[in-house]
Structure formats: structure tokens, C-alpha cells
Design an enzyme around this catalytic site. Structure first.
Site, mmCIF file in Angstrom:
data_model
loop_
_atom_site.group_PDB
_atom_site.id
_atom_site.type_symbol
_atom_site.label_atom_id
_atom_site.label_comp_id
_atom_site.label_asym_id
_atom_site.label_seq_id
_atom_site.Cartn_x
_atom_site.Cartn_y
_atom_site.Cartn_z
ATOM 1 N N ALA A 127 27.110 81.692 64.489
ATOM 2 C CA ALA A 127 27.997 82.830 64.752
ATOM 3 C C ALA A 127 28.917 83.016 63.552
ATOM 4 O O ALA A 127 29.569 82.072 63.116
ATOM 5 C CB ALA A 127 28.819 82.581 66.016
ATOM 6 N N LYS A 176 20.799 81.031 70.089
ATOM 7 C CA LYS A 176 22.119 81.332 69.529
ATOM 8 C C LYS A 176 23.121 80.721 70.495
ATOM 9 O O LYS A 176 23.409 81.302 71.548
ATOM 10 C CB LYS A 176 22.309 82.842 69.398
ATOM 11 C CG LYS A 176 23.545 83.270 68.616
ATOM 12 C CD LYS A 176 23.572 84.788 68.461
ATOM 13 C CE LYS A 176 24.832 85.257 67.734
ATOM 14 N NZ LYS A 176 24.740 85.037 66.274
ATOM 15 N N LEU A 231 26.539 90.553 58.507
ATOM 16 C CA LEU A 231 25.792 90.805 57.272
ATOM 17 C C LEU A 231 24.316 91.073 57.524
ATOM 18 O O LEU A 231 23.615 91.507 56.614
ATOM 19 C CB LEU A 231 25.922 89.607 56.324
ATOM 20 C CG LEU A 231 27.323 89.268 55.837
ATOM 21 C CD1 LEU A 231 27.275 88.040 54.936
ATOM 22 C CD2 LEU A 231 27.931 90.443 55.103
#
Length: 219
Positions: A117, A37, A13
């Protein structure tokens, strides 16, 4: 240090798009920044420059630091637990939590971002989801949604789940989806139903300046 968890209402997105713009705007405003991340799938080691870790590293001003940004990287564009299994690894939530906590302890910056994630309820391990990681860390959430038809249901559901688990929402960013309804119209719809968190937009056209988001988050 301001620490945030960047989460999405779904996959692909614009979480990394928003995170990178936020990091760049914060740096432009004189803030020191860092990003993490903990796991990424769909990573091609032969073309790392196109990956989320590389994009985040460039936004940090340290383009070679993508290995530090994402220490657990898997090739298959699948849920992290499945992608890891294909390479002989088994992801454990305790390990991901430890990775994030140790990373946070080692930071001395003005703004630190941890990016998840997939979506809020995307599987991370065989037994736990992104939400479980978020709850364990307890960081305020920067929630990224799309502007596609149906985003209202996805966003409101994510907000309900996050708040039910005791997480605070730092801000909501609507990242413009391709071939989506009018962005301003979508923002108006979302704001009619969400009255607690500020909702900002991230248009795809041109280079989005996230300065207003920095001001909001660092206030």
C-alpha cells in the site's frame, strides 16, 4: 512458485495497473496466478468494483474474489494505520506479516503477487512502514515508478533503501504518468543511473501487453 512483492516509489503511480497487466499476461501464457493486497484504504464498500482489490480479482479471472484479495479494507483514503483507527481498528505489523505468510503457504500457483500500500516507506502501522513488511517477507521486489518530473530521485532513493535492507529487485516498471515528460526520454535518464535491474515501461495509451515482463520475471 514465483513470488514477488509489488512496491511503488510513491502512492498512486500505477502499482495495481502493472500488477493486473502482469497477472493477465501470465494467465494468457498458461500460468496459474494469484494476488494478495493485505490492507487497502480508500475502499468504498458501496462501489467495490472500482477498488484495487476488485481490479486484481478481475485480473485473476475471479471477479467475486476481492474479499479474499484484500481481507483488511478501510474507507478513508489515508495511510492504512490512520484509516483503520477511524474505524476502531489498530493495525499491527505482526498481523500483516502473518496474513502474508499464511497466504503464501496456501498458494500452489505459478506466479503469486503481494501488493503493498502506497510507497516503499509509507506507514502501514503506527510504528512500521511498508518497507518493514517487505523485509520480513524477503520476497524479490517488482518496483513500480512513475514517469513524472522528479521520478529519477524517487526511484534511485527507493532502490538505495531496498538494497540497503537486503532486498533484491526483480524488475523496474515505469508506469506512464499523466501530463509527464516524454516517456522514452525518462526511460533513458533512469537507465543511465540504474545498471543492475531491467527497466521496462507501461504506457497508458491502449492496453499494455506485459508479456515481456512475464518473460523477464519467469526466466
Amino acid at each position: 512458485m514465483k513470488s514477488l512483492f509489488v512496491a511503488g516509489t510513491g502512492t498512486d503511480l500505477g502499482k495495481t495497473h502493472v500488477a493486473c497487466a502482469l497477472l493477465e499476461a501470465a494467465r494468457a501464457g498458461g500460468l496459474s496466478v494469484d494476488a494478495f493486497k493485505p490492507v487497502v484504504s480508500g475502499f468504498d464498500p458501496d462501489a467495490p468494483d472500482d477498488s484495487d482489490p476488485a481490479r486484481l480479482a478481475r485480473a485473476l479471472g475471479r471477479p467475486e474474489a476481492w474479499t479474499d484479495v484484500s481481507p483488511r479494507r478501510y474507507r478513508a483514503p489515508l495511510a492504512p494505520n490512520i484509516a483503520a483507527r477511524l474505524e476502531g481498528d489498530t493495525l499491527q505489523m505482526d498481523d500483516l506479516i502473518t496474513d502474508c505468510r499464511e497466504w503464501l503457504i496456501g498458494r500452489d500457483v505459478g506466479l503469486a503477487l503481494i501488493e503493498g500500500a502506497g510507497g516503499v516507506m509509507s506507514p502501514m502501522t503506527d510504528e512500521a512502514t511498508n518497507l518493514d513488511l517487505m523485509v520480513a517477507l524477503g520476497l524479490p521486489v517488482l518496483l513500480v515508478a512513475g514517469s513524472y518530473l522528479g521520478t529519477a530521485s524517487h526511484l534511485l532513493t527507493a532502490l538505495e533503501v531496498l538494497r540497503a535492507r537486503g532486498l533484491s529487485i526483480a524488475a523496474i516498471v515505469v508506469s506512464e504518468s499523466l501530463d509527464a515528460p516524454d516517456l522514452d526520454q525518462t526511460l533513458g535518464l533512469l537507465r543511465a543511473f540504474e545498471h543492475q535491474a531491467t527497466i521496462l515501461s507501461a504506457p497508458r495509451a491502449g492496453n499494455w501487453d506485459a508479456g515481456s515482463l512475464v518473460d523477464l520475471l519467469m526466466a
